[in-house]
Scaffold this motif. Structure first.
Motif, PDB file in Angstrom:
ATOM      1  N   ASP A  72      20.383   2.428  -0.489  1.00  0.00           N
ATOM      2  CA  ASP A  72      19.608   2.131  -1.698  1.00  0.00           C
ATOM      3  C   ASP A  72      18.145   2.531  -1.533  1.00  0.00           C
ATOM      4  OD1 ASP A  72      21.699   0.860  -3.067  1.00  0.00           O
ATOM      5  OD2 ASP A  72      21.232  -1.088  -2.172  1.00  0.00           O
ATOM      6  N   ALA A  73      17.597   3.149  -2.573  1.00  0.00           N
ATOM      7  CA  ALA A  73      16.174   3.503  -2.579  1.00  0.00           C
ATOM      8  C   ALA A  73      15.282   2.269  -2.433  1.00  0.00           C
ATOM      9  CB  ALA A  73      15.845   4.217  -3.890  1.00  0.00           C
ATOM     10  N   VAL A  74      15.806   1.133  -2.815  1.00  0.00           N
ATOM     11  CA  VAL A  74      14.983  -0.091  -2.909  1.00  0.00           C
ATOM     12  C   VAL A  74      15.306  -1.104  -1.803  1.00  0.00           C
ATOM     13  CG1 VAL A  74      14.388   0.107  -5.343  1.00  0.00           C
ATOM     14  CG2 VAL A  74      16.591  -0.897  -4.696  1.00  0.00           C
ATOM     15  N   ARG A  75      15.750  -0.590  -0.655  1.00  0.00           N
ATOM     16  CA  ARG A  75      15.913  -1.444   0.549  1.00  0.00           C
ATOM     17  C   ARG A  75      15.052  -0.866   1.670  1.00  0.00           C
ATOM     18  NH1 ARG A  75      20.353  -5.238   0.389  1.00  0.00           N
ATOM     19  NH2 ARG A  75      21.846  -4.533  -1.162  1.00  0.00           N
ATOM     20  N   PRO A  76      13.714  -0.994   1.522  1.00  0.00           N
ATOM     21  CA  PRO A  76      12.840  -0.368   2.511  1.00  0.00           C
ATOM     22  C   PRO A  76      12.773  -1.133   3.836  1.00  0.00           C
ATOM     23  CG  PRO A  76      11.529  -1.567   0.901  1.00  0.00           C
ATOM     24  CD  PRO A  76      12.954  -1.659   0.437  1.00  0.00           C
ATOM     25  N   LEU A  77      13.320  -2.331   3.877  1.00  0.00           N
ATOM     26  CA  LEU A  77      13.130  -3.172   5.071  1.00  0.00           C
ATOM     27  C   LEU A  77      14.283  -3.099   6.071  1.00  0.00           C
ATOM     28  CD1 LEU A  77      11.517  -6.398   3.527  1.00  0.00           C
ATOM     29  CD2 LEU A  77      10.431  -4.323   4.355  1.00  0.00           C
ATOM     30  N   VAL A  78      15.226  -2.198   5.857  1.00  0.00           N
ATOM     31  CA  VAL A  78      16.339  -2.082   6.814  1.00  0.00           C
ATOM     32  C   VAL A  78      15.776  -1.695   8.192  1.00  0.00           C
ATOM     33  CG1 VAL A  78      16.809   0.355   6.272  1.00  0.00           C
ATOM     34  CG2 VAL A  78      18.634  -1.115   7.168  1.00  0.00           C
ATOM     35  N   LEU A  79      16.371  -2.234   9.241  1.00  0.00           N
ATOM     36  CA  LEU A  79      15.923  -1.907  10.596  1.00  0.00           C
ATOM     37  C   LEU A  79      16.696  -0.699  11.134  1.00  0.00           C
ATOM     38  CD1 LEU A  79      15.721  -5.421  12.333  1.00  0.00           C
ATOM     39  CD2 LEU A  79      13.920  -4.178  11.104  1.00  0.00           C
ATOM     40  N   GLY A 136       0.774  -1.248   0.000  1.00  0.00           N
ATOM     41  CA  GLY A 136       0.000   0.000   0.000  1.00  0.00           C
ATOM     42  C   GLY A 136       0.803   1.295   0.000  1.00  0.00           C
ATOM     43  N   THR A 137       2.107   1.228   0.195  1.00  0.00           N
ATOM     44  CA  THR A 137       2.946   2.444   0.207  1.00  0.00           C
ATOM     45  C   THR A 137       4.093   2.265  -0.774  1.00  0.00           C
ATOM     46  OG1 THR A 137       2.401   2.747   2.543  1.00  0.00           O
ATOM     47  CG2 THR A 137       4.291   3.984   1.714  1.00  0.00           C
ATOM     48  N   LEU A 138       4.402   3.301  -1.565  1.00  0.00           N
ATOM     49  CA  LEU A 138       5.468   3.169  -2.563  1.00  0.00           C
ATOM     50  C   LEU A 138       6.808   2.843  -1.884  1.00  0.00           C
ATOM     51  CD1 LEU A 138       4.740   6.047  -5.133  1.00  0.00           C
ATOM     52  CD2 LEU A 138       3.771   3.742  -4.985  1.00  0.00           C
ATOM     53  N   ILE A 139       7.596   2.028  -2.551  1.00  0.00           N
ATOM     54  CA  ILE A 139       8.876   1.574  -1.981  1.00  0.00           C
ATOM     55  C   ILE A 139       9.747   2.760  -1.578  1.00  0.00           C
ATOM     56  CG2 ILE A 139      11.069   0.427  -2.580  1.00  0.00           C
ATOM     57  CD1 ILE A 139       9.387  -1.532  -4.282  1.00  0.00           C
ATOM     58  N   LEU A 140       9.865   3.756  -2.459  1.00  0.00           N
ATOM     59  CA  LEU A 140      10.738   4.895  -2.166  1.00  0.00           C
ATOM     60  C   LEU A 140      10.210   5.714  -0.994  1.00  0.00           C
ATOM     61  CD1 LEU A 140      13.231   6.573  -2.790  1.00  0.00           C
ATOM     62  CD2 LEU A 140      11.995   7.646  -4.679  1.00  0.00           C
ATOM     63  N   GLU A 141       8.894   5.853  -0.896  1.00  0.00           N
ATOM     64  CA  GLU A 141       8.302   6.570   0.247  1.00  0.00           C
ATOM     65  C   GLU A 141       8.666   5.850   1.547  1.00  0.00           C
ATOM     66  OE1 GLU A 141       6.685   9.480   0.488  1.00  0.00           O
ATOM     67  OE2 GLU A 141       6.249   9.215   2.622  1.00  0.00           O
ATOM     68  N   ARG A 142       8.590   4.535   1.544  1.00  0.00           N
ATOM     69  CA  ARG A 142       8.956   3.750   2.742  1.00  0.00           C
ATOM     70  C   ARG A 142      10.418   3.987   3.112  1.00  0.00           C
ATOM     71  NH1 ARG A 142       5.861  -0.298   4.705  1.00  0.00           N
ATOM     72  NH2 ARG A 142       3.932  -0.720   3.583  1.00  0.00           N
ATOM     73  N   THR A 143      11.288   3.958   2.100  1.00  0.00           N
ATOM     74  CA  THR A 143      12.725   4.119   2.366  1.00  0.00           C
ATOM     75  C   THR A 143      13.015   5.519   2.903  1.00  0.00           C
ATOM     76  OG1 THR A 143      13.211   2.541   0.614  1.00  0.00           O
ATOM     77  CG2 THR A 143      15.019   3.980   1.291  1.00  0.00           C
ATOM     78  N   LEU A 144      12.416   6.534   2.293  1.00  0.00           N
ATOM     79  CA  LEU A 144      12.662   7.917   2.753  1.00  0.00           C
ATOM     80  C   LEU A 144      12.159   8.126   4.177  1.00  0.00           C
ATOM     81  CD1 LEU A 144      11.820  10.015  -0.450  1.00  0.00           C
ATOM     82  CD2 LEU A 144      14.080   9.423   0.455  1.00  0.00           C
ATOM     83  N   ARG A 145      10.978   7.561   4.487  1.00  0.00           N
ATOM     84  CA  ARG A 145      10.449   7.703   5.853  1.00  0.00           C
ATOM     85  C   ARG A 145      11.437   7.130   6.854  1.00  0.00           C
ATOM     86  NH1 ARG A 145       4.105   5.905   5.225  1.00  0.00           N
ATOM     87  NH2 ARG A 145       3.582   7.605   3.807  1.00  0.00           N
ATOM     88  N   LYS A 146      12.019   6.005   6.489  1.00  0.00           N
ATOM     89  CA  LYS A 146      12.956   5.366   7.416  1.00  0.00           C
ATOM     90  C   LYS A 146      14.208   6.221   7.598  1.00  0.00           C
ATOM     91  CE  LYS A 146      12.235   1.131   8.068  1.00  0.00           C
ATOM     92  NZ  LYS A 146      12.117  -0.301   7.861  1.00  0.00           N
ATOM     93  N   MET A 147      14.713   6.790   6.522  1.00  0.00           N
ATOM     94  CA  MET A 147      15.907   7.635   6.636  1.00  0.00           C
ATOM     95  C   MET A 147      15.596   8.898   7.452  1.00  0.00           C
ATOM     96  SD  MET A 147      18.269   5.940   5.211  1.00  0.00           S
ATOM     97  CE  MET A 147      17.439   4.432   5.672  1.00  0.00           C
TER      98      MET A 147
END
Ligand code: CTP
Ligand code: MG
Length: 228
Positions: free
Chosen positions: A102-109, A31-42
């Motif tokens: 990486d923009a495409v590693r949204p699952l990093v802790l 439900g959320t774009l991959i890049l949006e997830r990654t940016l939120r985490k950063m």
């Protein structure tokens, strides 16, 4: 512990191996774009700045909520060129620390990123995981010619953390000499540095092919990601 860090998120790739009609960083994941997830985490790291590096023909980045909290830079033909562009945009000093993810590693802790920030050495460091499969070295005919000692091999991930001056010179050196660079650490190694490996999680996958999308979606539904 590195207290003040800036972040570069290279997102100027085409995602050819994914084979989708748009770059993979703009595909939805639960439900959320991959890049949006990654940016939120950063952004959750509360860094000095996050620089998002996008391709010159990218007409989607401004639709991302989190992109408006980032600096934007234009990417290049290679990953190294994109990362250099991001570092330049951040206007860092020689000894400032920069985290490349990486923009495409949204699952990093976040806990692993904090561990990296605590454990890094002067030559930098990166998240990685020890190889679990037995490795085989092949000849040109795909015949096995050796079984290297698995215990010495790790799979590199991101984030990767370096001082801006050293990393910039290492990436420039690699580009000028046409060295094949698939991560920042390999540029640092070629320049004579020895970045430190920090053990992360096997679940910090780089979303590359269609099957990775299904796996990432599955992972997000598990206990490990229940707080995400
Ligand atoms: N990247 C970039 N600039 C490039 C090439 C790659 O910013 N010229 C970024 C990608 O957007 C991605 C990260 O580097 O976030 C890792 O690259 P990869 O997984 O290889 O992505 P793509 O190059 O987009 O995919 P492919 O190799 O399948 O085309
Ligand atoms: Mg690529």
């Amino acid at each position: 512990m590195i207290a003040n860090v800036s972040v570069v998120v290279p997102a100027a790739g085409k995602g050819l191996r994914m084979g989708s009609d748009q770059p993979k960083q703009y595909l939805p994941l639960a439900g959320t774009l991959i890049l949006e997830r990654t940016l939120r985490k950063m952004l959750a790291l509360k860094p000095a700045n996050v620089c998002l590096v996008v391709s010159s023909d990218d007409d989607q980045w401004s639709n991302l909520e989190s992109a408006h909290r980032c600096l934007i830079a234009e990417g290049g033909d290679t990953r190294a060129a994109s990362v250099l562009s991001g570092i330049a945009r951040l206007e860092l000093n020689e000894h400032d620390w920069v985290l490349v993810h990486d923009a495409v590693r949204p699952l990093v802790l976040l806990s692993d990123i904090k561990h990296l920030l605590e454990s890094v050495s002067d030559d930098g460091g990166l998240l990685a995981v020890p190889v679990v499969d037995t490795l085989k070295q092949a000849n040109d005919l795909d015949e096995v010619i050796a079984t290297p000692d698995r215990s010495r091999y790790w799979q590199a991930q991101t984030p990767q953390l370096f001082q801006a001056g050293k990393l910039t010179r290492a990436l420039q050196h690699a580009s000028e000499n046409n060295l094949e660079i698939t991560d920042e650490a390999s540029a640092m190694e070629a320049a004579g540095f020895t970045p430190k490996l920090i053990a992360g999680q096997r679940t910090n996958i780089k979303i590359t092919t269609k099957e990775d999308l299904a796996y990432a979606e599955f992972l997000l539904g598990t206990e490990m990601f229940s707080c995400e």
